[in-house]
Write a protein that holds these residues in place. Structure first.
Motif, PDB file in Angstrom:
ATOM      1  N   MET A   1       0.842  -1.195   0.000  1.00 47.82           N
ATOM      2  CA  MET A   1       0.000   0.000   0.000  1.00 47.82           C
ATOM      3  C   MET A   1       0.882   1.252   0.000  1.00 47.82           C
ATOM      4  O   MET A   1       1.760   1.404   0.851  1.00 47.82           O
ATOM      5  CB  MET A   1      -0.891  -0.004   1.246  1.00 47.82           C
ATOM      6  N   LEU A   2       0.665   2.119  -0.964  1.00 47.35           N
ATOM      7  CA  LEU A   2       1.473   3.332  -1.047  1.00 47.35           C
ATOM      8  C   LEU A   2       1.066   4.322   0.039  1.00 47.35           C
ATOM      9  O   LEU A   2      -0.103   4.420   0.403  1.00 47.35           O
ATOM     10  CB  LEU A   2       1.297   3.998  -2.422  1.00 47.35           C
ATOM     11  N   LEU A   3       2.055   5.054   0.550  1.00 46.89           N
ATOM     12  CA  LEU A   3       1.799   6.090   1.541  1.00 46.89           C
ATOM     13  C   LEU A   3       1.338   7.358   0.830  1.00 46.89           C
ATOM     14  O   LEU A   3       1.756   7.640  -0.297  1.00 46.89           O
ATOM     15  CB  LEU A   3       3.066   6.378   2.344  1.00 46.89           C
ATOM     16  N   PHE A  38      -6.176  11.656   0.392  1.00 44.59           N
ATOM     17  CA  PHE A  38      -6.364  11.047  -0.923  1.00 44.59           C
ATOM     18  C   PHE A  38      -5.900   9.592  -0.922  1.00 44.59           C
ATOM     19  O   PHE A  38      -4.827   9.265  -0.419  1.00 44.59           O
ATOM     20  CB  PHE A  38      -5.587  11.817  -1.988  1.00 44.59           C
ATOM     21  N   LYS A  39      -6.727   8.729  -1.493  1.00 44.98           N
ATOM     22  CA  LYS A  39      -6.362   7.328  -1.681  1.00 44.98           C
ATOM     23  C   LYS A  39      -6.965   6.852  -2.992  1.00 44.98           C
ATOM     24  O   LYS A  39      -8.034   7.292  -3.399  1.00 44.98           O
ATOM     25  CB  LYS A  39      -6.882   6.453  -0.536  1.00 44.98           C
ATOM     26  N   ASN A  40      -6.274   5.943  -3.664  1.00 40.87           N
ATOM     27  CA  ASN A  40      -6.821   5.279  -4.836  1.00 40.87           C
ATOM     28  C   ASN A  40      -6.050   3.980  -5.034  1.00 40.87           C
ATOM     29  O   ASN A  40      -4.831   4.014  -5.255  1.00 40.87           O
ATOM     30  CB  ASN A  40      -6.714   6.161  -6.087  1.00 40.87           C
ATOM     31  N   PRO A  41      -6.714   2.846  -4.951  1.00 41.45           N
ATOM     32  CA  PRO A  41      -6.014   1.563  -5.019  1.00 41.45           C
ATOM     33  C   PRO A  41      -5.353   1.286  -6.368  1.00 41.45           C
ATOM     34  O   PRO A  41      -4.444   0.451  -6.448  1.00 41.45           O
ATOM     35  CB  PRO A  41      -7.124   0.542  -4.736  1.00 41.45           C
ATOM     36  N   LYS A  42      -5.775   1.978  -7.417  1.00 36.50           N
ATOM     37  CA  LYS A  42      -5.194   1.762  -8.740  1.00 36.50           C
ATOM     38  C   LYS A  42      -3.941   2.600  -8.981  1.00 36.50           C
ATOM     39  O   LYS A  42      -3.196   2.344  -9.934  1.00 36.50           O
ATOM     40  CB  LYS A  42      -6.226   2.074  -9.830  1.00 36.50           C
ATOM     41  N   LEU A  43      -3.714   3.597  -8.131  1.00 37.37           N
ATOM     42  CA  LEU A  43      -2.585   4.508  -8.351  1.00 37.37           C
ATOM     43  C   LEU A  43      -1.277   3.850  -7.948  1.00 37.37           C
ATOM     44  O   LEU A  43      -1.112   3.388  -6.817  1.00 37.37           O
ATOM     45  CB  LEU A  43      -2.798   5.805  -7.566  1.00 37.37           C
ATOM     46  N   ASN A  44      -0.342   3.820  -8.904  1.00 42.77           N
ATOM     47  CA  ASN A  44       0.971   3.226  -8.673  1.00 42.77           C
ATOM     48  C   ASN A  44       1.933   3.784  -9.715  1.00 42.77           C
ATOM     49  O   ASN A  44       1.558   4.644 -10.522  1.00 42.77           O
ATOM     50  CB  ASN A  44       0.876   1.691  -8.758  1.00 42.77           C
ATOM     51  N   ASP A  45       3.150   3.289  -9.695  1.00 46.92           N
ATOM     52  CA  ASP A  45       4.160   3.642 -10.676  1.00 46.92           C
ATOM     53  C   ASP A  45       3.571   3.499 -12.085  1.00 46.92           C
ATOM     54  O   ASP A  45       3.037   2.451 -12.437  1.00 46.92           O
ATOM     55  CB  ASP A  45       5.359   2.711 -10.470  1.00 46.92           C
ATOM     56  N   SER A  46       3.675   4.552 -12.894  1.00 43.21           N
ATOM     57  CA  SER A  46       3.050   4.546 -14.222  1.00 43.21           C
ATOM     58  C   SER A  46       3.554   3.412 -15.109  1.00 43.21           C
ATOM     59  O   SER A  46       2.854   2.975 -16.024  1.00 43.21           O
ATOM     60  CB  SER A  46       3.287   5.888 -14.921  1.00 43.21           C
ATOM     61  N   LYS A  47       4.772   2.917 -14.839  1.00 44.33           N
ATOM     62  CA  LYS A  47       5.345   1.861 -15.685  1.00 44.33           C
ATOM     63  C   LYS A  47       4.613   0.532 -15.505  1.00 44.33           C
ATOM     64  O   LYS A  47       4.720  -0.355 -16.354  1.00 44.33           O
ATOM     65  CB  LYS A  47       6.839   1.696 -15.372  1.00 44.33           C
ATOM     66  N   ILE A  48       3.888   0.370 -14.401  1.00 43.21           N
ATOM     67  CA  ILE A  48       3.187  -0.902 -14.181  1.00 43.21           C
ATOM     68  C   ILE A  48       1.668  -0.737 -14.222  1.00 43.21           C
ATOM     69  O   ILE A  48       0.939  -1.677 -13.949  1.00 43.21           O
ATOM     70  CB  ILE A  48       3.612  -1.565 -12.850  1.00 43.21           C
TER      71      ILE A  48
END
Length: 199
Positions: A1-3, A38-48
């Protein structure tokens, strides 16, 4: 889970760039200030993140971010000051566009130059650790991809709408056949080592 963020006391922006390893086109950076909750489970490094999710997230980020900035540094400037300095300049320029002056800057990677004496922290692979950097990576990539798709119309033989200027076998073969364009980075080793088609 991203901070959500690293700096808890005030306004923090995350910043990241896209296109650093390309043979053509700009290096593009984004800076984003997200709400603290702010939270969003889909948000991550754009490369993945898939293309469809990047498109979805771009709209979410632009609608929900407190503010954001985007900056392109073109290939001419990259050749003049080198890609590392151009990447940092792009990040500085994107931060400059923020409506709110950040109290802290969270940077993806391990290299940065102090911006207006605002404290910063470099985080290796930060786009997979902090939401504000991940948001910046999504915007940087989507805006740069759109730029490359646009200039593809001028030089369709390089298929930039697909490879986005990266040194794919197809792109390198096109440079061998057609030469370079006004969008290619002349300081990058385009011939002959980088263009060997068996690598």
């Amino acid at each position: 889970m991203l901070l959500n963020s690293y700096y808890k006391k005030g306004i923090e922006c995350g910043t990241d760039e896209a296109g650093r390893g390309c043979l053509a086109g700009p290096v593009t950076a984004a800076a984003v200030v997200l709400p603290k909750r702010f939270k969003n489970p889909k948000l991550n490094d754009s490369k993945i993140v898939s293309l469809s999710n990047r498109t979805y997230l771009k709209e979410i980020i632009e609608n929900e971010a407190l503010c954001f900035g985007i900056a392109h540094i073109d290939n001419i400037k990259i050749d003049e000051i080198n890609i590392l300095n151009a990447s940092i300049l792009a990040m500085h320029d994107s931060i400059e566009q923020l409506v709110s002056i950040p109290d802290h800057i969270l940077v993806d990677g391990n290299r940065f130059k102090t911006y207006k004496e605002i404290p910063h922290l470099c985080v290796i692979k930060g786009d997979g650790k902090y939401l504000n950097i991940a948001a910046a990576s999504i915007l940087a990539k989507t805006y740069r991809d759109a730029y490359m798709t646009k200039i593809h119309e001028e030089y369709p033989m390089y298929n930039w709408k697909q490879n986005k200027g990266y040194p794919t076998k197809e792109h390198r073969a096109a440079i061998v056949e057609f030469g370079i364009t006004k969008y290619h980075r002349r300081s990058f080793r385009l011939l002959p080592e980088q263009l060997k088609l068996d690598i």
